[in-house]
Design a protein around this motif. Structure first.
Motif, PDB file in Angstrom:
ATOM      1  N   ALA A 153      42.250  30.135 -73.500  1.00 32.44           N
ATOM      2  CA  ALA A 153      41.518  31.068 -74.191  1.00 32.44           C
ATOM      3  C   ALA A 153      42.178  32.215 -74.645  1.00 32.44           C
ATOM      4  O   ALA A 153      43.454  32.064 -74.519  1.00 32.44           O
ATOM      5  CB  ALA A 153      40.416  31.638 -73.203  1.00 32.44           C
ATOM      6  N   ASP A 154      41.461  32.909 -75.461  1.00 31.95           N
ATOM      7  CA  ASP A 154      42.310  34.149 -75.988  1.00 31.95           C
ATOM      8  C   ASP A 154      43.327  34.895 -74.725  1.00 31.95           C
ATOM      9  O   ASP A 154      44.040  35.304 -75.249  1.00 31.95           O
ATOM     10  CB  ASP A 154      41.443  35.141 -76.775  1.00 31.95           C
ATOM     11  CG  ASP A 154      41.088  34.397 -78.229  1.00 31.95           C
ATOM     12  OD1 ASP A 154      41.519  33.394 -78.483  1.00 31.95           O
ATOM     13  OD2 ASP A 154      39.932  35.037 -78.464  1.00 31.95           O
ATOM     14  N   ASP A 155      42.567  35.214 -73.700  1.00 36.03           N
ATOM     15  CA  ASP A 155      43.031  35.850 -72.813  1.00 36.03           C
ATOM     16  C   ASP A 155      43.579  35.193 -71.276  1.00 36.03           C
ATOM     17  O   ASP A 155      43.848  36.047 -70.574  1.00 36.03           O
ATOM     18  CB  ASP A 155      42.057  37.146 -72.305  1.00 36.03           C
ATOM     19  CG  ASP A 155      40.860  36.508 -71.804  1.00 36.03           C
ATOM     20  OD1 ASP A 155      40.931  35.238 -72.005  1.00 36.03           O
ATOM     21  OD2 ASP A 155      39.876  37.186 -71.256  1.00 36.03           O
ATOM     22  N   GLY A 156      43.764  33.827 -71.561  1.00 39.21           N
ATOM     23  CA  GLY A 156      44.147  33.262 -70.527  1.00 39.21           C
ATOM     24  C   GLY A 156      44.290  31.779 -70.343  1.00 39.21           C
ATOM     25  O   GLY A 156      44.105  31.294 -71.583  1.00 39.21           O
ATOM     26  N   PHE A 157      44.439  30.999 -69.255  1.00 40.08           N
ATOM     27  CA  PHE A 157      44.497  29.681 -69.406  1.00 40.08           C
ATOM     28  C   PHE A 157      44.558  28.956 -68.073  1.00 40.08           C
ATOM     29  O   PHE A 157      44.714  29.550 -67.129  1.00 40.08           O
ATOM     30  CB  PHE A 157      45.956  29.184 -70.099  1.00 40.08           C
ATOM     31  CG  PHE A 157      47.036  29.643 -69.513  1.00 40.08           C
ATOM     32  CD1 PHE A 157      47.780  28.836 -68.315  1.00 40.08           C
ATOM     33  CD2 PHE A 157      47.618  30.791 -69.598  1.00 40.08           C
ATOM     34  CE1 PHE A 157      48.861  29.128 -67.725  1.00 40.08           C
ATOM     35  CE2 PHE A 157      48.910  31.130 -68.871  1.00 40.08           C
ATOM     36  CZ  PHE A 157      49.610  30.364 -67.827  1.00 40.08           C
ATOM     37  N   VAL A 158      44.229  27.756 -68.097  1.00 38.56           N
ATOM     38  CA  VAL A 158      44.309  27.049 -66.861  1.00 38.56           C
ATOM     39  C   VAL A 158      45.440  25.839 -66.946  1.00 38.56           C
ATOM     40  O   VAL A 158      45.316  25.355 -68.004  1.00 38.56           O
ATOM     41  CB  VAL A 158      42.919  26.462 -66.287  1.00 38.56           C
ATOM     42  CG1 VAL A 158      43.063  25.462 -65.216  1.00 38.56           C
ATOM     43  CG2 VAL A 158      42.008  27.499 -66.079  1.00 38.56           C
ATOM     44  N   ALA A 159      46.187  25.529 -65.975  1.00 38.91           N
ATOM     45  CA  ALA A 159      47.302  24.494 -66.070  1.00 38.91           C
ATOM     46  C   ALA A 159      47.529  23.847 -64.804  1.00 38.91           C
ATOM     47  O   ALA A 159      47.097  24.705 -63.661  1.00 38.91           O
ATOM     48  CB  ALA A 159      48.543  24.949 -66.536  1.00 38.91           C
ATOM     49  N   THR A 160      48.018  22.908 -64.656  1.00 39.45           N
ATOM     50  CA  THR A 160      48.488  22.106 -63.481  1.00 39.45           C
ATOM     51  C   THR A 160      49.802  21.775 -63.757  1.00 39.45           C
ATOM     52  O   THR A 160      50.339  21.734 -64.680  1.00 39.45           O
ATOM     53  CB  THR A 160      47.541  20.924 -63.148  1.00 39.45           C
ATOM     54  OG1 THR A 160      47.803  19.822 -64.301  1.00 39.45           O
ATOM     55  CG2 THR A 160      46.117  21.279 -63.220  1.00 39.45           C
ATOM     56  N   TYR A 161      50.645  21.670 -62.393  1.00 32.83           N
ATOM     57  CA  TYR A 161      51.753  21.190 -62.408  1.00 32.83           C
ATOM     58  C   TYR A 161      52.335  20.735 -61.085  1.00 32.83           C
ATOM     59  O   TYR A 161      51.636  20.947 -60.143  1.00 32.83           O
ATOM     60  CB  TYR A 161      52.983  22.334 -63.069  1.00 32.83           C
ATOM     61  CG  TYR A 161      52.854  23.498 -61.944  1.00 32.83           C
ATOM     62  CD1 TYR A 161      53.415  23.539 -60.835  1.00 32.83           C
ATOM     63  CD2 TYR A 161      51.775  24.705 -62.385  1.00 32.83           C
ATOM     64  CE1 TYR A 161      53.385  24.929 -60.018  1.00 32.83           C
ATOM     65  CE2 TYR A 161      51.881  25.776 -61.506  1.00 32.83           C
ATOM     66  CZ  TYR A 161      52.365  25.735 -60.465  1.00 32.83           C
ATOM     67  OH  TYR A 161      52.275  27.082 -59.812  1.00 32.83           O
ATOM     68  N   LEU A 162      53.540  20.349 -60.979  1.00 32.25           N
ATOM     69  CA  LEU A 162      54.202  19.714 -59.811  1.00 32.25           C
ATOM     70  C   LEU A 162      55.113  20.691 -59.402  1.00 32.25           C
ATOM     71  O   LEU A 162      55.954  20.643 -60.180  1.00 32.25           O
ATOM     72  CB  LEU A 162      54.594  18.131 -59.725  1.00 32.25           C
ATOM     73  CG  LEU A 162      53.304  17.120 -59.664  1.00 32.25           C
ATOM     74  CD1 LEU A 162      54.092  15.671 -59.966  1.00 32.25           C
ATOM     75  CD2 LEU A 162      52.707  17.186 -58.397  1.00 32.25           C
ATOM     76  N   GLN A 163      55.283  21.067 -58.204  1.00 30.21           N
ATOM     77  CA  GLN A 163      56.217  21.920 -57.718  1.00 30.21           C
ATOM     78  C   GLN A 163      56.448  21.404 -56.209  1.00 30.21           C
ATOM     79  O   GLN A 163      55.802  21.508 -55.410  1.00 30.21           O
ATOM     80  CB  GLN A 163      55.956  23.283 -57.766  1.00 30.21           C
ATOM     81  CG  GLN A 163      57.312  24.243 -57.364  1.00 30.21           C
ATOM     82  CD  GLN A 163      56.780  25.640 -57.853  1.00 30.21           C
ATOM     83  OE1 GLN A 163      55.993  26.108 -57.830  1.00 30.21           O
ATOM     84  NE2 GLN A 163      57.934  26.280 -58.461  1.00 30.21           N
ATOM     85  N   ASN A 164      57.890  21.177 -56.255  1.00 26.14           N
ATOM     86  CA  ASN A 164      58.259  20.648 -54.687  1.00 26.14           C
ATOM     87  C   ASN A 164      57.236  19.491 -54.207  1.00 26.14           C
ATOM     88  O   ASN A 164      57.402  19.185 -52.997  1.00 26.14           O
ATOM     89  CB  ASN A 164      58.240  21.956 -53.381  1.00 26.14           C
ATOM     90  CG  ASN A 164      59.253  22.907 -54.032  1.00 26.14           C
ATOM     91  OD1 ASN A 164      60.413  22.528 -54.484  1.00 26.14           O
ATOM     92  ND2 ASN A 164      58.748  24.198 -53.662  1.00 26.14           N
ATOM     93  N   GLY A 165      57.008  18.667 -55.105  1.00 24.37           N
ATOM     94  CA  GLY A 165      56.243  17.483 -54.825  1.00 24.37           C
ATOM     95  C   GLY A 165      54.722  17.793 -54.728  1.00 24.37           C
ATOM     96  O   GLY A 165      53.819  16.578 -54.473  1.00 24.37           O
ATOM     97  N   TYR A 166      54.291  18.902 -54.613  1.00 20.43           N
ATOM     98  CA  TYR A 166      52.854  19.298 -54.613  1.00 20.43           C
ATOM     99  C   TYR A 166      51.936  19.472 -56.003  1.00 20.43           C
ATOM    100  O   TYR A 166      52.795  20.471 -56.743  1.00 20.43           O
ATOM    101  CB  TYR A 166      52.760  20.434 -53.625  1.00 20.43           C
ATOM    102  CG  TYR A 166      53.035  20.184 -52.176  1.00 20.43           C
ATOM    103  CD1 TYR A 166      52.052  19.585 -51.158  1.00 20.43           C
ATOM    104  CD2 TYR A 166      54.159  20.607 -51.805  1.00 20.43           C
ATOM    105  CE1 TYR A 166      52.307  19.345 -50.108  1.00 20.43           C
ATOM    106  CE2 TYR A 166      54.680  20.319 -50.419  1.00 20.43           C
ATOM    107  CZ  TYR A 166      53.805  19.759 -49.357  1.00 20.43           C
ATOM    108  OH  TYR A 166      54.144  19.603 -47.921  1.00 20.43           O
ATOM    109  N   ARG A 167      50.872  19.125 -55.997  1.00 19.12           N
ATOM    110  CA  ARG A 167      50.134  19.344 -57.253  1.00 19.12           C
ATOM    111  C   ARG A 167      49.436  20.513 -57.103  1.00 19.12           C
ATOM    112  O   ARG A 167      48.804  21.061 -56.199  1.00 19.12           O
ATOM    113  CB  ARG A 167      49.018  18.368 -57.468  1.00 19.12           C
ATOM    114  CG  ARG A 167      48.079  18.456 -58.524  1.00 19.12           C
ATOM    115  CD  ARG A 167      48.684  17.999 -59.720  1.00 19.12           C
ATOM    116  NE  ARG A 167      48.991  16.828 -59.891  1.00 19.12           N
ATOM    117  CZ  ARG A 167      49.738  16.313 -60.974  1.00 19.12           C
ATOM    118  NH1 ARG A 167      50.256  17.032 -61.908  1.00 19.12           N
ATOM    119  NH2 ARG A 167      49.842  15.072 -61.002  1.00 19.12           N
ATOM    120  N   ARG A 168      49.690  21.665 -58.115  1.00 19.96           N
ATOM    121  CA  ARG A 168      49.454  23.108 -57.936  1.00 19.96           C
ATOM    122  C   ARG A 168      48.326  23.223 -59.238  1.00 19.96           C
ATOM    123  O   ARG A 168      48.700  22.536 -60.261  1.00 19.96           O
ATOM    124  CB  ARG A 168      50.547  23.951 -58.078  1.00 19.96           C
ATOM    125  CG  ARG A 168      51.372  23.671 -57.108  1.00 19.96           C
ATOM    126  CD  ARG A 168      50.838  23.788 -55.732  1.00 19.96           C
ATOM    127  NE  ARG A 168      51.011  25.026 -55.349  1.00 19.96           N
ATOM    128  CZ  ARG A 168      50.011  25.539 -54.458  1.00 19.96           C
ATOM    129  NH1 ARG A 168      48.905  24.757 -54.014  1.00 19.96           N
ATOM    130  NH2 ARG A 168      49.874  26.998 -54.131  1.00 19.96           N
TER     131      ARG A 168
END
Length: 212
Positions: A153-168
């Motif tokens: 959006a204009d003022d933010g976002f939602v994202a996912t990623y993997l870090q140290n094997g964990y889905r965040r």
């Protein structure tokens, strides 16, 4: 015209008509066919598919909407102060322009809140794009894997990623503080099971931000 000539002409006319009929009959009886490209099942994907080893999430209870909030205050390095509502009983960490809040003793791969205040004059949109760029750079540097921006959006976002094997999951908001040259960031990071509580906390904390 002699009788012989007339007879020859009649014979030729009859022969021509018969020939035309024969050609037409042949064309009518033969079905026409059109060449078509038929789909061929793919034997294997036409592009590389990455596979990731994903660790199971900690089984701590999910973050619930409607957590009790209390007032907190902290200062940025440029002397700006910021007031915000944060979850009651969560421990504060960090210093300077960025503070973090989490349940004391909770697994680091559950959920946490991050609030920052900055004093440069870049727009909220520029800051949002820069933050997304930082996540993508972290993926390029192998600090994260499988960074996916789900919503923006204009003022933010939602994202996912993997870090140290964990889905965040990260939900981030950028708030213009109006009468000052400062802006604030609010981010809630958690697991898939925490999404409802994360969205609620993000909205309530973002709405509470004030510059004294």
């Amino acid at each position: 015209m002699t009788a012989r000539t007339l007879g020859i002409a009649l014979v030729l006319a009859v022969a021509g008509a018969a020939g035309g009929y024969a050609v037409g009959a042949v064309n009518a009886d033969e079905p026409r066919t059109i060449s078509m490209a038929m789909p061929v099942p793919a034997a294997s994907p036409s592009y590389p598919v990455n596979e990731y080893d994903v660790q199971p999430d900690p089984d701590d209870p999910a973050l619930e909407p409607g957590l009790p909030l209390v007032a907190a205050r902290f200062r940025a390095s440029a002397g700006y102060a910021l007031r915000a509502s944060v979850p009651e009983g969560w421990a504060k960490g960090g210093d300077g322009s960025m503070r973090t809040f989490a349940i004391p003793g909770a697994n680091s791969n559950t959920y946490r809140l991050r609030i920052g205040i900055f004093t440069d004059r870049q727009s909220v949109g520029v800051k949002r794009s820069a933050r997304i760029g930082a996540l993508e750079s972290a993926e390029d540097d192998d600090e994260m894997q499988n960074v996916v921006v789900e919503d923006e959006a204009d003022d933010g976002f939602v994202a996912t990623y993997l870090q140290n094997g964990y889905r965040r999951v990260t939900m981030e908001r950028f708030v213009d503080l109006g009468r000052t040259s400062a802006y604030a960031t609010v981010a809630v990071v958690g697991r898939e099971t925490d999404r409802a509580g994360m969205a609620d906390l993000l909205e309530r904390v973002s709405a509470s931000l004030r510059v004294p």
